[in-house]
Write a protein that holds these residues in place. Structure first.
Motif, PDB file in Angstrom:
ATOM      1  N   GLU A  16       0.829  -1.206   0.000  1.00 48.86           N
ATOM      2  CA  GLU A  16       0.000   0.000   0.000  1.00 48.86           C
ATOM      3  C   GLU A  16       0.864   1.257   0.000  1.00 48.86           C
ATOM      4  O   GLU A  16       0.595   2.226  -0.716  1.00 48.86           O
ATOM      5  CB  GLU A  16      -0.923  -0.007   1.223  1.00 48.86           C
ATOM      6  N   VAL A  17       1.940   1.239   0.788  1.00 48.54           N
ATOM      7  CA  VAL A  17       2.872   2.376   0.832  1.00 48.54           C
ATOM      8  C   VAL A  17       3.570   2.543  -0.512  1.00 48.54           C
ATOM      9  O   VAL A  17       3.676   3.656  -1.050  1.00 48.54           O
ATOM     10  CB  VAL A  17       3.916   2.173   1.960  1.00 48.54           C
ATOM     11  N   ILE A  18       4.044   1.428  -1.077  1.00 47.57           N
ATOM     12  CA  ILE A  18       4.741   1.476  -2.371  1.00 47.57           C
ATOM     13  C   ILE A  18       3.813   2.031  -3.449  1.00 47.57           C
ATOM     14  O   ILE A  18       4.192   2.919  -4.232  1.00 47.57           O
ATOM     15  CB  ILE A  18       5.248   0.065  -2.761  1.00 47.57           C
TER      16      ILE A  18
ATOM     17  N   LEU B 230       7.418   8.049  -0.410  1.00 50.21           N
ATOM     18  CA  LEU B 230       8.655   7.274  -0.544  1.00 50.21           C
ATOM     19  C   LEU B 230       9.827   8.243  -0.551  1.00 50.21           C
ATOM     20  O   LEU B 230       9.830   9.211  -1.326  1.00 50.21           O
ATOM     21  CB  LEU B 230       8.643   6.462  -1.839  1.00 50.21           C
ATOM     22  N   ASN B 231      10.813   7.997   0.279  1.00 52.05           N
ATOM     23  CA  ASN B 231      11.963   8.898   0.366  1.00 52.05           C
ATOM     24  C   ASN B 231      12.930   8.720  -0.789  1.00 52.05           C
ATOM     25  O   ASN B 231      13.093   7.622  -1.323  1.00 52.05           O
ATOM     26  CB  ASN B 231      12.725   8.651   1.680  1.00 52.05           C
ATOM     27  N   ASN B 232      13.583   9.821  -1.162  1.00 45.35           N
ATOM     28  CA  ASN B 232      14.717   9.759  -2.076  1.00 45.35           C
ATOM     29  C   ASN B 232      15.937   9.209  -1.348  1.00 45.35           C
ATOM     30  O   ASN B 232      16.054   9.341  -0.132  1.00 45.35           O
ATOM     31  CB  ASN B 232      15.087  11.170  -2.560  1.00 45.35           C
ATOM     32  N   VAL B 233      16.861   8.650  -2.101  1.00 46.70           N
ATOM     33  CA  VAL B 233      18.207   8.419  -1.578  1.00 46.70           C
ATOM     34  C   VAL B 233      18.921   9.764  -1.634  1.00 46.70           C
ATOM     35  O   VAL B 233      18.800  10.492  -2.629  1.00 46.70           O
ATOM     36  CB  VAL B 233      18.955   7.384  -2.453  1.00 46.70           C
ATOM     37  N   HIS B 234      19.653  10.124  -0.588  1.00 45.81           N
ATOM     38  CA  HIS B 234      20.363  11.407  -0.607  1.00 45.81           C
ATOM     39  C   HIS B 234      21.274  11.460  -1.835  1.00 45.81           C
ATOM     40  O   HIS B 234      22.040  10.528  -2.086  1.00 45.81           O
ATOM     41  CB  HIS B 234      21.204  11.589   0.658  1.00 45.81           C
ATOM     42  N   THR B 235      21.159  12.533  -2.596  1.00 46.33           N
ATOM     43  CA  THR B 235      21.867  12.619  -3.877  1.00 46.33           C
ATOM     44  C   THR B 235      22.616  13.937  -3.995  1.00 46.33           C
ATOM     45  O   THR B 235      22.072  15.006  -3.707  1.00 46.33           O
ATOM     46  CB  THR B 235      20.868  12.472  -5.054  1.00 46.33           C
ATOM     47  N   TYR B 236      23.863  13.831  -4.419  1.00 49.43           N
ATOM     48  CA  TYR B 236      24.704  15.013  -4.664  1.00 49.43           C
ATOM     49  C   TYR B 236      24.729  15.275  -6.167  1.00 49.43           C
ATOM     50  O   TYR B 236      24.990  14.366  -6.953  1.00 49.43           O
ATOM     51  CB  TYR B 236      26.139  14.767  -4.181  1.00 49.43           C
ATOM     52  N   HIS B 237      24.436  16.546  -6.533  1.00 48.82           N
ATOM     53  CA  HIS B 237      24.533  16.893  -7.946  1.00 48.82           C
ATOM     54  C   HIS B 237      25.814  17.682  -8.165  1.00 48.82           C
ATOM     55  O   HIS B 237      26.036  18.716  -7.532  1.00 48.82           O
ATOM     56  CB  HIS B 237      23.325  17.699  -8.421  1.00 48.82           C
TER      57      HIS B 237
END
Length: 487
Positions: A94-96, A351-358
């Protein structure tokens, strides 16, 4: 029952530092898997080897293959399939599902905005330069209104479960997400090899995807069309996903065409048939933007249809996905997904992002260059696992080469911490035993006008090489059947 009592699981080595989908922290089989574990454990290794060969034959006989592109040539391979399924309970699913729909809706509103009023750019929530510098931003799409207001009719969301037991989105795929045919083929192969296991679990079907896809595409038919004629357009049999193109056309009950099978007259699209021209209203497009119309994009393209984009701009044909969606597929845009969701939906991400560096941001570039051994480096516009560098697998020389590439084109790269993808018991041919392998999940969301559908299952991809985190088939990955249980 402990693993030692089940012959085929007797050599399974559980790493307690990883999140195991089958075993809990105490090393006990999770309740949701208990019946399945006992059923599989009742087979000998010899039994399982025979069943495994049966599944491979099923894939071979159905022509379930994919293309791997090497430096010098390409190879067609049978898609590796593991007979031990992944199970997802109803509460987790359900969360997904809600999270996947939320992202698809937000991305659709984002695409409408950046091709119309550009409010999110003018207000500085997302940098203008980030969008204008994207190779997938099509100026030709400015002020074009796609039928029904839908850009990303089909979205693929790549999700992992981290060692903290929580789900995170690795990336959004809305240009041309592939893999759904393997979801359905996996279910078919498992039923043929081990039909009895389905008597013990109530899992949702995955074979209703094609009917839902066709139904939702027809909600965004061109104005004035009562009974739309839909086709799937493919670059041809040498494309890596050709099996999927042909499978979806067949299961939707529509024609599979190449560019040469279509022509445009008076801004309407027609298909050549033995009975004469037949009008086409909806095109499920598996051809990249730059190749779909040589009059508007790459003039050397032999894959597209001259005049197709003009017919689209006039509203006479629906293209799914819409041209220009690739700008939101950009892994640099992914870094702004929490802000995009908040801006358009006034919601926090489910749903959380994975921490991402641009790497285009100076302070983040400096951090990435200093910490490459702890990071995964990804090109912003690549797919299929190509171009990814996993820092802790690189030699000193390779690290220096990655640094040079990033410094030369910082806009083209993002970096993420090396996430510990959950693991799942997977049968390994070379050792004739079950071993831990990392897995992820690609969900498939379809947007129509005022309606959406998420396939209850998705594609569980498996990194078949020991310790590998890259699950893509093009990088040696395989897949599993995915069961979403009913309440």
């Amino acid at each position: 029952m402990a693993a030692k009592d089940h012959t085929i699981f007797s050599s399974y080595q559980r790493d307690p530092a990883l999140f195991d989908e089958l075993y809990d922290e105490k090393g006990e089989v999770k309740k949701i898997y208990k019946t399945l574990f006992d059923l599989y454990g009742s087979h000998s290794i010899e039994d399982y080897m025979r069943l495994n060969e049966k599944a491979k034959s099923s894939f071979f006989n159905q022509g379930i293959t994919f293309q791997v592109y090497g430096d010098k040539d390409s190879q067609e391979k049978i898609f590796p399939f593991d007979l031990f399924p992944r199970i997802i309970d109803p509460a987790e699913w359900e969360v997904i599902e809600k999270g996947a729909i939320q992202r698809s809706r937000a991305l659709n509103l984002f695409l409408w905005d950046i091709y119309h009023e550009k409010k999110i750019l003018k207000q500085g929530v997302v940098p203008l330069e980030l969008i204008s510098s994207s190779e997938n931003y099509l100026h030709q799409m400015m002020d074009v209104d796609p039928p029904g207001g839908i850009y990303n009719h089909i979205s693929g969301t790549d999700i992992i479960k981290h060692k903290d037991g929580k789900y995170y989105v690795l990336e959004d795929n809305i240009r041309c997400p592939s893999g759904v045919s393997y979801v359905i083929s996996n279910r078919t192969a498992l039923k043929r090899a081990l039909f009895g296991v389905f008597n013990h679990y109530e899992a949702y079907t995955v074979t209703n995807y094609a009917e839902n896809l066709l139904e939702l595409l027809e909600t965004v038919k061109p104005k004035g069309v009562d009974n739309p004629n839909t086709v799937v357009i493919t670059p041809g049999m040498y494309n890596s996903a050709f099996y999927e193109h042909s499978y979806l056309a067949k299961t939707m009950g529509v024609e599979l065409v190449e560019g040469r099978d279509l022509f445009v007259e008076n801004d309407f699209v027609y298909m050549r048939t033995i009975k004469g021209p037949e009008k086409v209203d909806i095109i499920y497009r598996r051809i990249d933007d730059q190749f779909m119309d040589p009059l508007e994009f790459r003039s050397d393209s032999a894959l597209g249809v001259p005049g197709l984009f003009s017919a689209y701009k006039k509203g006479n044909v629906t293209l799914a996905n819409a041209p220009g969606t690739g700008v939101a597929d950009d892994k640099a845009v992914y870094t702004y997904m929490p802000e995009i969701i908040k801006y358009y939906l006034d919601e926090d991400p489910i749903l959380n992002n994975v921490h991402t560096y641009h790497c285009s941001r100076k302070e983040e570039l400096a951090y990435v260059l200093e910490h490459i051994p702890e990071l995964v480096i990804k090109p912003v516009d690549a797919a299929g696992g190509y171009g990814i560098s996993i820092g802790n697998k690189l030699s000193k020389e390779e690290i220096e080469n990655v640094k040079k590439q990033i410094k030369a084109h910082p806009r083209k790269y993002v970096a993420q911490p090396i996430m510990s993808l959950s693991v799942h018991p997977t049968y390994i041919d070379e050792t004739n035993s079950f071993e831990q392998r990392h897995v992820d999940l690609r969900t498939f969301t379809i947007l129509g006008e005022n309606r959406e559908f998420v396939l209850k299952g998705g594609l569980t991809r498996v990194a078949l090489r020991r310790g590998n985190l890259v699950v893509n088939s093009s990088q040696g990955g395989g897949s599993k059947d995915t069961w979403v249980l009913k309440n």
